[in-house]
Motif scaffolding. Structure first.
Motif, short mmCIF file in Angstrom:
data_model
loop_
_atom_site.label_atom_id
_atom_site.label_comp_id
_atom_site.label_asym_id
_atom_site.label_seq_id
_atom_site.Cartn_x
_atom_site.Cartn_y
_atom_site.Cartn_z
N ILE A 37 0.84 -1.20 0.00
CA ILE A 37 0.00 0.00 0.00
C ILE A 37 0.87 1.25 0.00
O ILE A 37 0.64 2.19 -0.78
N ARG A 38 1.88 1.26 0.85
CA ARG A 38 2.76 2.44 0.92
C ARG A 38 3.49 2.69 -0.39
O ARG A 38 3.75 3.84 -0.75
N ALA A 39 3.81 1.61 -1.12
CA ALA A 39 4.53 1.74 -2.39
C ALA A 39 3.61 2.04 -3.57
O ALA A 39 4.10 2.30 -4.67
N GLY A 40 2.31 2.00 -3.35
CA GLY A 40 1.37 2.19 -4.47
C GLY A 40 1.56 1.13 -5.53
O GLY A 40 1.48 1.40 -6.73
N ALA A 41 1.80 -0.12 -5.09
CA ALA A 41 2.24 -1.17 -6.00
C ALA A 41 1.13 -2.08 -6.51
O ALA A 41 1.39 -2.96 -7.31
N ALA A 42 -0.12 -1.89 -6.06
CA ALA A 42 -1.20 -2.79 -6.49
C ALA A 42 -2.54 -2.09 -6.33
O ALA A 42 -2.69 -1.15 -5.55
N ASP A 43 -3.52 -2.58 -7.11
CA ASP A 43 -4.90 -2.10 -7.00
C ASP A 43 -5.74 -2.99 -6.10
O ASP A 43 -6.75 -2.55 -5.56
N VAL A 44 -5.35 -4.26 -5.98
CA VAL A 44 -6.08 -5.24 -5.19
C VAL A 44 -5.04 -6.07 -4.43
O VAL A 44 -3.95 -6.34 -4.95
N LEU A 45 -5.37 -6.48 -3.20
CA LEU A 45 -4.44 -7.26 -2.37
C LEU A 45 -4.95 -8.67 -2.18
O LEU A 45 -6.13 -8.89 -1.89
N SER A 46 -4.06 -9.65 -2.31
CA SER A 46 -4.35 -11.02 -1.88
C SER A 46 -4.08 -11.14 -0.39
O SER A 46 -3.13 -10.54 0.13
N ALA A 47 -4.90 -11.93 0.29
CA ALA A 47 -4.67 -12.24 1.70
C ALA A 47 -4.90 -13.73 1.89
O ALA A 47 -5.74 -14.32 1.23
N ASP A 48 -4.14 -14.32 2.79
CA ASP A 48 -4.18 -15.77 2.96
C ASP A 48 -4.00 -16.10 4.44
O ASP A 48 -2.94 -15.87 5.01
N ASN A 49 -5.06 -16.61 5.07
CA ASN A 49 -4.95 -16.93 6.50
C ASN A 49 -3.89 -17.99 6.77
O ASN A 49 -3.27 -17.99 7.83
N GLN A 50 -3.64 -18.88 5.80
CA GLN A 50 -2.63 -19.91 6.03
C GLN A 50 -1.22 -19.34 5.97
O GLN A 50 -0.32 -19.82 6.65
N MET A 51 -1.01 -18.30 5.16
CA MET A 51 0.32 -17.70 5.08
C MET A 51 0.55 -16.64 6.15
O MET A 51 1.67 -16.18 6.34
N ASP A 52 -0.52 -16.25 6.85
CA ASP A 52 -0.36 -15.22 7.86
C ASP A 52 -0.85 -15.68 9.23
O ASP A 52 -1.20 -14.88 10.09
N GLY A 53 -0.91 -17.00 9.42
CA GLY A 53 -1.07 -17.54 10.76
C GLY A 53 -2.45 -17.57 11.34
O GLY A 53 -2.60 -17.82 12.54
N GLY A 54 -3.52 -17.32 10.53
CA GLY A 54 -4.83 -17.51 11.13
C GLY A 54 -5.95 -16.68 10.55
O GLY A 54 -5.75 -15.73 9.79
N LEU A 55 -7.17 -17.04 10.95
CA LEU A 55 -8.39 -16.38 10.46
C LEU A 55 -8.51 -14.96 11.00
O LEU A 55 -9.01 -14.06 10.29
N LEU A 56 -8.09 -14.72 12.23
CA LEU A 56 -8.10 -13.36 12.74
C LEU A 56 -7.25 -12.43 11.88
O LEU A 56 -7.63 -11.29 11.62
N ASN A 57 -6.12 -12.93 11.42
CA ASN A 57 -5.25 -12.10 10.59
C ASN A 57 -5.83 -11.89 9.19
O ASN A 57 -5.57 -10.87 8.56
N LEU A 58 -6.62 -12.86 8.69
CA LEU A 58 -7.31 -12.65 7.42
C LEU A 58 -8.29 -11.48 7.56
O LEU A 58 -8.38 -10.62 6.67
#
Length: 394
Positions: free
Chosen positions: A255-276
């Protein structure tokens, strides 16, 4: 209530057709099913993608036992912080799928104990079902067109295709076939898995724009955010970050780099559903939409993510799922096969917790397949293994 045992079962489930990406192929996926037992007889179910390997997931789960057994499954924030800080697991990204499986199983326990579906614990229903794309296997143009037509027949409105071949002309031919097979109204998403240099990415994406792409996913290295921003400024297709945005910390940097229009998020790569859920909040604060990524999942992990997505407003694109590739599943009627989706959508389970059950016969069958033939399910093929690969390809 206290956690008394972690029981892990690796399973290998075949695909209908091989999954092919820029650097290999696989004929099915491997997941590690996790059952978390408690002293009150409630068993929570979780799932970890075999990332980076089954051996790593199982080793992490063994390492987590002293941090988890004896703890309260309701105290999820405390438990995850205990794992991250006391156990120091937050330093190692490869540990995330195993940690996510423990957290997922704890949420299942909480929901079962409360008699509530998980969606109600994450804010309640914003939507009643969750849209997923149809994963079109990358084959010949004729095969791609046939798969795309099947997607439309099953009611899917978004088709996803891997690109990033050694010869860009092959990608262009396949995307053209994808448009022909899916029809003029379908949304098309392509994923290069970091295979292109910035200049090649701009050139190839401009060639593909005539097929009216919905999103182009990770065309260049996710480690070089200025390159992503460079490409984003020069194309007319929205850019989806994937390898660049697997954790909340990565998403903030994108976000800070202005590098994308849409973000992927993955609870398995970030340790859980709360983080999703937190990832979606970060994206919303930045005015961006978020899309669920998948490392490959069966019905357990799919159900868990569906609950969170259904309770979160800014998942507005079709999310990544493997149902259209899978030949079967390990749950009782959830997750595997395109026919189980309703117009490309997954209904939110109504039962308590995750709202799904493991099918013992299927679990036994696919755990045996893992024991006897797990090597056939790895990301590899003879041509890929013998080539001298590098990033970017072009």
């Amino acid at each position: 209530m206290r956690i008394t045992k972690l029981h892990a079962t690796p399973v290998a489930v075949p695909f209908r057709v091989d999954e092919v990406w820029a650097f290999g192929r696989r004929r099915g996926l491997i997941s590690v099913l996790l059952e978390v037992e408690t002293d009150e007889g409630i068993v929570g179910i979780g799932e970890a993608a075999a990332y980076p390997s089954v051996d790593v997931v199982l080793a992490v789960l063994r390492g987590l036992e002293p941090l988890v057994i004896g703890e309260d499954p309701f105290a999820i924030e405390r438990l995850v912080r205990r794992i991250d800080l006391v156990g120091t697991w937050h330093h190692v990204r490869a540990s995330s799928p195993a940690i996510a499986a423990v957290e997922m199983a704890c949420w299942d326990i909480v929901g079962k104990a409360c008699g509530q579906p998980l969606v109600n614990l994450f804010g309640g229903r914003f939507r009643d079902d969750v849209e997923c794309f149809y994963y079109v296997a990358a084959g010949t143009p004729d095969a791609v067109a046939t798969e795309a037509a099947s997607a439309t027949k099953h009611g899917f409105t978004t088709c996803y295709l891997k690109v990033g071949s050694d010869d860009p002309r092959n990608d262009i031919a396949r995307v053209e076939a994808l448009r022909d097979g899916a029809g003029p109204d379908a949304k098309l998403r392509v994923d290069a898995n970091e295979a292109w240099s910035p200049g090649e990415a701009v050139r190839i994406i401009r060639e593909l724009q005539r097929f009216h792409l919905e999103l182009v996913e990770q065309p260049v290295s996710g480690r070089a955010l200025p390159e992503m921003a460079y490409v984003r400024e020069r194309i007319d297709v929205p850019l989806l970050a994937n390898e660049a945005s697997w954790t909340r910390h990565d998403q903030l940097a994108v976000i800070r780099a202005g590098a994308a229009d849409v973000l992927s998020a993955d609870n398995q790569m970030d340790g859980g559903l709360l983080n999703l859920k937190r990832s979606a909040g970060i994206a919303e604060a930045a005015g961006l939409t978020v899309v669920k990524h998948s490392l490959g999942e069966l019905g357990v992990a799919l159900a868990a993510a569906v609950h969170v997505i259904a309770a979160t407003p800014n998942f507005r694109y079709a999310n990544q799922a493997y149902g259209s590739l899978l030949a079967d599943d390990v749950t009782d009627g959830f997750g595997g096969g395109a026919e189980l989706y309703v117009d490309g959508r997954v209904p939110v389970p109504d039962g308590p917790g995750l709202g799904i059950r493991l099918d013992p016969d299927r679990v036994n069958r696919y755990s045996e397949l893992y024991r006897t033939d797990s090597g056939a399910f790895a990301f590899s093929d003879p041509a890929a293994l013998s080539a001298a690969h590098a990033l970017p390809k072009l």
